[in-house]
Motif scaffolding. Structure first.
Motif, short mmCIF file in Angstrom:
data_model
loop_
_atom_site.label_atom_id
_atom_site.label_comp_id
_atom_site.label_asym_id
_atom_site.label_seq_id
_atom_site.Cartn_x
_atom_site.Cartn_y
_atom_site.Cartn_z
N ILE A 1 0.86 -16.30 -7.80
CA ILE A 1 2.24 -16.42 -7.35
C ILE A 1 3.19 -15.70 -8.31
CG2 ILE A 1 4.16 -18.03 -7.01
CD1 ILE A 1 2.33 -18.16 -4.71
N MET A 2 3.01 -15.90 -9.60
CA MET A 2 3.90 -15.28 -10.58
C MET A 2 3.76 -13.75 -10.55
SD MET A 2 5.65 -17.69 -11.86
CE MET A 2 6.43 -16.76 -13.18
N PHE A 3 2.55 -13.26 -10.37
CA PHE A 3 2.34 -11.81 -10.28
C PHE A 3 3.14 -11.22 -9.13
CE2 PHE A 3 0.09 -8.37 -8.09
CZ PHE A 3 0.05 -7.41 -9.07
N HIS A 4 3.08 -11.87 -7.97
CA HIS A 4 3.77 -11.32 -6.80
C HIS A 4 5.28 -11.51 -6.88
CE1 HIS A 4 0.30 -9.93 -4.57
NE2 HIS A 4 -0.33 -11.04 -4.89
N ILE A 5 5.73 -12.56 -7.56
CA ILE A 5 7.18 -12.70 -7.79
C ILE A 5 7.69 -11.56 -8.67
CG2 ILE A 5 8.91 -14.10 -8.99
CD1 ILE A 5 7.48 -16.58 -7.89
N ARG A 6 6.94 -11.25 -9.72
CA ARG A 6 7.36 -10.13 -10.59
C ARG A 6 7.33 -8.81 -9.84
NH1 ARG A 6 4.46 -13.28 -14.48
NH2 ARG A 6 2.53 -12.16 -14.02
N LYS A 7 6.35 -8.65 -8.97
CA LYS A 7 6.26 -7.42 -8.18
C LYS A 7 7.45 -7.32 -7.22
CE LYS A 7 2.77 -4.73 -5.75
NZ LYS A 7 1.34 -4.69 -5.34
N LEU A 8 7.83 -8.43 -6.60
CA LEU A 8 9.00 -8.44 -5.72
C LEU A 8 10.27 -8.16 -6.52
CD1 LEU A 8 10.29 -8.94 -2.95
CD2 LEU A 8 10.28 -11.39 -3.47
N ASN A 9 10.32 -8.63 -7.75
CA ASN A 9 11.50 -8.41 -8.59
C ASN A 9 11.75 -6.93 -8.84
OD1 ASN A 9 13.63 -9.33 -10.51
ND2 ASN A 9 12.27 -8.36 -12.01
N ASP A 10 10.70 -6.13 -8.87
CA ASP A 10 10.87 -4.68 -9.06
C ASP A 10 11.61 -4.05 -7.90
OD1 ASP A 10 9.48 -4.79 -11.45
OD2 ASP A 10 7.56 -4.25 -10.55
N LYS A 11 11.54 -4.68 -6.72
CA LYS A 11 12.16 -4.12 -5.52
C LYS A 11 13.44 -4.86 -5.13
CE LYS A 11 8.67 -1.28 -4.98
NZ LYS A 11 8.81 0.18 -5.13
N SER A 12 13.44 -6.18 -5.31
CA SER A 12 14.60 -6.98 -4.90
C SER A 12 14.74 -8.19 -5.82
CB SER A 12 14.45 -7.43 -3.45
OG SER A 12 15.52 -8.30 -3.09
N PRO A 13 15.49 -8.06 -6.91
CA PRO A 13 15.67 -9.18 -7.84
C PRO A 13 16.25 -10.43 -7.18
CG PRO A 13 16.39 -7.14 -8.85
CD PRO A 13 16.12 -6.83 -7.42
N ALA B 1 0.83 -1.20 0.00
CA ALA B 1 0.00 0.00 0.00
C ALA B 1 0.86 1.25 0.00
CB ALA B 1 -0.92 0.00 1.22
N PRO B 2 0.49 2.27 -0.79
CA PRO B 2 1.23 3.54 -0.78
C PRO B 2 1.10 4.20 0.58
CG PRO B 2 -0.83 3.77 -1.99
CD PRO B 2 -0.67 2.31 -1.71
N THR B 3 2.06 5.01 0.91
CA THR B 3 2.05 5.67 2.21
C THR B 3 2.38 7.14 2.05
OG1 THR B 3 3.13 5.75 4.38
CG2 THR B 3 4.44 4.91 2.56
N ASP B 4 1.83 7.95 2.94
CA ASP B 4 2.16 9.38 2.93
C ASP B 4 3.57 9.64 3.42
OD1 ASP B 4 -0.33 10.05 1.98
OD2 ASP B 4 -1.21 10.28 3.98
N ASP B 5 4.14 8.66 4.10
CA ASP B 5 5.50 8.80 4.62
C ASP B 5 6.48 8.45 3.51
OD1 ASP B 5 7.86 8.87 5.97
OD2 ASP B 5 7.37 7.30 7.42
N THR B 6 6.99 9.45 2.83
CA THR B 6 7.86 9.22 1.66
C THR B 6 9.18 8.59 2.05
OG1 THR B 6 8.67 11.50 1.86
CG2 THR B 6 6.83 11.10 0.35
N GLY B 7 9.53 8.62 3.34
CA GLY B 7 10.78 8.01 3.76
C GLY B 7 10.67 6.53 4.03
N ALA B 8 9.46 6.00 4.03
CA ALA B 8 9.26 4.59 4.32
C ALA B 8 9.67 3.74 3.13
CB ALA B 8 7.80 4.33 4.68
N ALA B 9 10.52 2.75 3.39
CA ALA B 9 11.00 1.88 2.32
C ALA B 9 10.12 0.64 2.22
CB ALA B 9 12.45 1.47 2.61
N PHE B 10 10.04 0.11 1.01
CA PHE B 10 9.30 -1.13 0.78
C PHE B 10 10.01 -2.26 1.52
CE2 PHE B 10 8.48 -5.00 -1.66
CZ PHE B 10 7.09 -4.96 -1.76
N ASP B 11 9.25 -3.04 2.29
CA ASP B 11 9.82 -4.12 3.10
C ASP B 11 9.91 -5.38 2.25
OD1 ASP B 11 10.63 -5.91 5.00
OD2 ASP B 11 9.13 -5.35 6.49
N SER B 12 10.97 -5.47 1.46
CA SER B 12 11.14 -6.59 0.55
C SER B 12 11.27 -7.91 1.29
CB SER B 12 12.38 -6.38 -0.33
OG SER B 12 12.25 -5.23 -1.11
N PHE B 13 11.94 -7.89 2.43
CA PHE B 13 12.17 -9.14 3.17
C PHE B 13 10.85 -9.72 3.69
CE2 PHE B 13 13.24 -11.53 7.05
CZ PHE B 13 14.13 -12.46 6.50
N SER B 14 10.01 -8.86 4.29
CA SER B 14 8.72 -9.35 4.78
C SER B 14 7.85 -9.82 3.62
CB SER B 14 8.00 -8.24 5.55
OG SER B 14 8.70 -7.92 6.74
#
Length: 243
Positions: free
Chosen positions: A153-165, A118-131
């Motif tokens: 599953i494939m959709f979310h793997i591709r989404k994770l790839n955008d943040k942490s290949p 989910a997008p956040t108003d806190d621009t300093g918050a990083a995407f939690d790739s590990f979680s």
């Protein structure tokens, strides 16, 4: 009509409460689809309130599923509002669903991924790739595989790839070796392998990328009963010469 109905809430039997909650839920769900999030929240909350006054052991299984659906839609509407208060409430609803229906239920895991995305108003918050990766790994281990769930599953793997290949590569390797190979589904195998090779081709700066692919191929050769299809074979040759 809603106000008049609620004046008689104290005399509702379980069947009446379930029917009214279902109507209110359908209204809220329709508003959610139309992206009228504030109104959707109002009617979904009302649907939940109708069921809250009933004893759970007297409700039918359909009513329990309806309650789950109400909470799911309400969570999505709250996340769409994109305020810290709504996000906090959405997280609370996901925890409630987890406690009531189990932490490994697919809908709970998917909502957890939505909360993390989910997008956040806190621009300093990083995407939690590990979680995100941890939840995806749990999905891979527990999900019942069919065409729809494979695509999820494939959709979310591709989404994770955008943040942490690197984490996406690990998730897809596990998906391929732990679940896809044993399903004897050529189309799934081909699509997953092509995606994995595509990820590798975009990691030329990673010195471990080729070694990881070679390890994956070795595992596939040992465990797979059929050769890869034309698309996967072509992708493999392309990556071999480019990584």
């Amino acid at each position: 009509m809603y106000s008049k109905s609620m004046k008689s809430k104290h005399i509702f039997d379980p069947g009446t409460a379930e029917s009214l909650a279902d109507v209110l839920y359908e209204m809220g769900k329709d508003l959610l689809v139309k992206q009228k999030y504030e109104m959707a929240i109002r009617w979904l909350e009302r649907a939940g309130e109708v069921l809250e006054g009933q004893e759970l052991d007297r409700l039918s299984m359909d009513a329990l599923e309806l309650r789950s659906s109400i909470l799911q839609s309400l969570t999505k509407a709250l996340l769409a509002i994109n305020t810290p208060e709504a996000a906090a409430r959405a997280r609370g609803l996901v925890t409630l669903l987890e406690n009531n229906f189990g932490e490994d239920r697919l809908v709970v895991l998917l909502l957890k991924l939505e909360v993390l995305s989910a997008p956040t108003d806190d621009t300093g918050a990083a995407f939690d790739s590990f979680s995100y990766s941890e939840i995806l790994q749990r999905m891979i281990r527990t999900i019942i595989l069919n065409d729809g769930n494979f695509k999820v599953i494939m959709f979310h793997i591709r989404k994770l790839n955008d943040k942490s290949p690197s984490l996406a590569s690990k998730a897809l390797d596990d998906f391929l070796t732990l679940r896809v190979i044993g399903e004897d589904q050529d189309e799934w195998f081909g699509k997953a392998l092509v995606t994995r090779l595509w990820i590798a081709s975009n990691q030329r700066e990673n010195p471990d990328s080729l070694a990881q692919i070679e390890d994956l191929f070795s595992t596939i050769v040992v465990n797979s009963r059929k050769p890869a299809g034309p698309a996967a074979t072509l992708a493999a040759h392309t990556v071999r010469h480019s990584v």
